[in-house]
Design a protein around this motif. Structure first.
Motif, short mmCIF file in Angstrom:
data_model
loop_
_atom_site.label_atom_id
_atom_site.label_comp_id
_atom_site.label_asym_id
_atom_site.label_seq_id
_atom_site.Cartn_x
_atom_site.Cartn_y
_atom_site.Cartn_z
N ILE A 1 -8.27 -2.66 -2.97
CA ILE A 1 -7.29 -3.23 -1.67
C ILE A 1 -7.39 -4.83 -1.96
O ILE A 1 -8.58 -5.30 -2.21
CB ILE A 1 -7.96 -2.96 -0.55
CG1 ILE A 1 -7.75 -1.35 -0.23
CG2 ILE A 1 -7.12 -3.76 0.51
CD1 ILE A 1 -8.20 -0.89 0.72
N SER B 1 -9.50 3.29 9.95
CA SER B 1 -9.10 2.64 8.74
C SER B 1 -8.68 1.29 8.92
O SER B 1 -8.80 0.85 10.23
CB SER B 1 -7.88 3.59 8.41
OG SER B 1 -6.72 3.36 9.40
N SER C 1 1.60 4.84 -2.95
CA SER C 1 1.70 6.11 -2.75
C SER C 1 2.98 6.71 -3.29
O SER C 1 2.75 7.76 -3.79
CB SER C 1 1.44 6.19 -1.40
OG SER C 1 1.44 7.43 -0.86
N VAL D 1 -2.33 -3.27 -2.57
CA VAL D 1 -3.33 -2.62 -2.97
C VAL D 1 -2.92 -2.89 -4.88
O VAL D 1 -2.03 -3.38 -4.99
CB VAL D 1 -3.40 -1.19 -3.12
CG1 VAL D 1 -3.70 -1.05 -1.70
CG2 VAL D 1 -2.26 -0.43 -3.40
N MET E 1 -12.77 1.40 -0.02
CA MET E 1 -11.21 1.30 -0.43
C MET E 1 -10.64 2.61 0.28
O MET E 1 -9.54 2.69 0.70
CB MET E 1 -11.03 0.98 -1.76
CG MET E 1 -9.63 1.13 -2.33
SD MET E 1 -9.35 1.22 -3.98
CE MET E 1 -10.02 2.94 -4.35
N TYR F 1 -5.01 4.55 6.59
CA TYR F 1 -3.63 3.65 6.74
C TYR F 1 -2.49 4.47 6.44
O TYR F 1 -1.41 4.75 7.13
CB TYR F 1 -3.67 2.62 6.23
CG TYR F 1 -2.58 1.91 6.11
CD1 TYR F 1 -2.08 1.13 7.20
CD2 TYR F 1 -1.86 1.32 4.80
CE1 TYR F 1 -0.67 0.60 7.16
CE2 TYR F 1 -0.61 0.80 4.81
CZ TYR F 1 -0.25 0.15 6.14
OH TYR F 1 1.03 -0.63 5.94
N TYR G 1 -7.50 7.59 -5.90
CA TYR G 1 -8.73 6.60 -5.47
C TYR G 1 -9.44 6.62 -6.78
O TYR G 1 -10.26 7.52 -6.93
CB TYR G 1 -9.28 7.02 -4.39
CG TYR G 1 -8.36 7.12 -3.09
CD1 TYR G 1 -7.93 5.89 -2.60
CD2 TYR G 1 -7.89 8.44 -2.69
CE1 TYR G 1 -7.02 6.17 -1.35
CE2 TYR G 1 -7.16 8.41 -1.68
CZ TYR G 1 -6.57 7.24 -0.88
OH TYR G 1 -5.58 7.52 0.08
N VAL H 1 -3.79 -2.30 6.08
CA VAL H 1 -3.77 -2.53 4.54
C VAL H 1 -2.28 -2.99 4.22
O VAL H 1 -1.45 -2.17 4.65
CB VAL H 1 -4.15 -1.60 3.66
CG1 VAL H 1 -3.91 -1.89 2.25
CG2 VAL H 1 -5.58 -0.94 4.17
N ALA I 1 0.90 -1.17 -0.01
CA ALA I 1 -0.11 0.17 -0.08
C ALA I 1 0.78 1.20 0.04
O ALA I 1 0.56 2.01 -0.59
CB ALA I 1 -1.05 -0.11 1.34
N LEU J 1 -7.95 2.89 3.09
CA LEU J 1 -6.64 3.11 2.64
C LEU J 1 -5.98 4.33 3.12
O LEU J 1 -4.80 4.60 3.51
CB LEU J 1 -6.35 3.02 1.08
CG LEU J 1 -5.03 3.16 0.34
CD1 LEU J 1 -3.99 2.29 1.12
CD2 LEU J 1 -5.04 2.86 -1.02
N SER J 2 -6.83 5.44 3.12
CA SER J 2 -6.48 6.93 3.21
C SER J 2 -5.92 7.14 4.70
O SER J 2 -5.03 7.43 4.99
CB SER J 2 -7.51 7.95 3.05
OG SER J 2 -8.80 7.59 3.57
#
Length: 336
Positions: free
Chosen positions: A117, A229, A102, A235, A304, A311, A333, A232, A98, A308-309
């Protein structure tokens, strides 16, 4: 006589025109059928780990020519091998850790989007110390884990801090690989190790004194609260250029990825055979025990984004470099 010939010519001409029209229509229908069956070539990169296990059923389907698109899956040992291929446009879709997704978003100036995810938390605390039942029991203990500055390190620090620990309350011993942590536990079962699957299952299988003492997914959920969250692990991302030109193919992939994940979770015996064949897990007995604990999943859309955001925000607060220096914007996203 002349009138008869003219009538005959008109009849032949009319028949010819009708035949020509029929042939044109048939050709158009055949062309239409051909276009319908045409598949988009989709190049996928995955890691030899839990993040790719959920895709193995789809890979088998593609190899049998039964998939909606023309998928090819390349397996790699490290995320560092996948990133340059995505940047150069030599892969279309990738399954990544994950935080690495980013990092890739920031490296490409928003050139990729996350589409689902594929794996939730795979981290567990393993030990032969039967006195460990909760996080508080880790006080004044030494914990062995993989490399400093990796996601397991950030996750552990976060959970301990949220439970009121200071850095003076525990000691961390870093190893370069999970196999080294497993080796410490094999030599000293009372040691405490933070391990990912499938190393957890392998370590416990090799030493009956070992067991999972803490599930880090549960510990994460406890500090995050009901609307927090998720922890994760992996992804799936797509190059935006490919997405723009082939959105239908990407949507087909998502539908088939979801189905593949379901198949893997429902038929663990077959999933284990596929994982061994793919070189992800060495032995089927280990794979059968590990896969149900790998938290292989399929989450997309708003759910999702929320999971994810949050985390990534935790990682960013621990170390901005872990997510590429900045949190991704909303366009990271993909929500159809």
């Amino acid at each position: 006589m002349k009138q008869t010939k003219e009538r005959k010519w008109k009849t032949i001409t009319a028949k010819g025109m009708a035949l020509g029209a029929a042939l044109i229509l048939t050709g158009a229908l055949l062309a239409g059928c051909g276009a319908k069956e045409e598949k988009t070539a989709v190049r996928i990169g995955g890691l030899k780990g839990p993040t790719t296990i959920g895709l193995l059923s789809l890979q088998e389907k593609a190899q049998n020519g039964e998939a909606k698109e023309d998928y090819t899956l390349s397996m790699m040992s490290a995320a560092d091998e996948i990133l340059p291929l995505m940047i150069k446009g030599e892969l279309d879709i990738a399954l990544l850790p994950a935080n690495v997704a980013s990092v890739l978003y920031n490296k490409t100036n928003g050139g990729i989007s996350v589409i689902d995810i594929n794996t939730l938390g795979v981290l567990y605390m393993v030990s032969g110390d039967t006195g460990i039942d909760e996080i508080a029991d880790l006080k004044d203990k030494t914990i062995y884990l993989t490399g400093k500055g990796t996601t397991p390190d950030y996750v552990l620090h976060y959970i301990l801090e949220e439970n009121g620990f200071t850095q003076a309350d525990y000691s961390l011993e870093y190893k370069s690989e999970a196999t080294e942590v497993a080796a410490v536990l094999a030599e000293n079962p009372d040691a405490i190790g933070l391990l990912p699957q499938p190393f957890v299952t392998a370590a416990c299988a090799q030493n009956e004194a070992l067991s999972i003492v803490l599930d880090m997914n549960e510990q994460w959920a406890a500090v995050q609260g009901e609307n927090g969250s998720s922890l994760v692990t992996g992804v799936t991302v797509v190059r935006n250029e490919f997405l723009k030109e082939n959105e239908k193919a990407v949507k087909n992939f998502l539908a088939e990825h979801e189905e593949s994940t379901k198949n893997i979770n429902e038929d663990v015996e077959h999933a284990a055979a596929l994982a061994v064949e793919a070189g992800i897990i060495a032995k089927e007995p280990i794979a059968k025990k590990a896969i149900p604990n790998c938290n292989i999943t399929y989450i997309d859309g708003e759910e999702m984004k929320q999971a994810l955001s949050g985390y990534l925000n935790v990682l960013f607060e621990q170390d901005a470099a872990s997510v590429g220096g900045a949190l991704p914007a909303d366009d990271f996203y993909y929500i159809p």
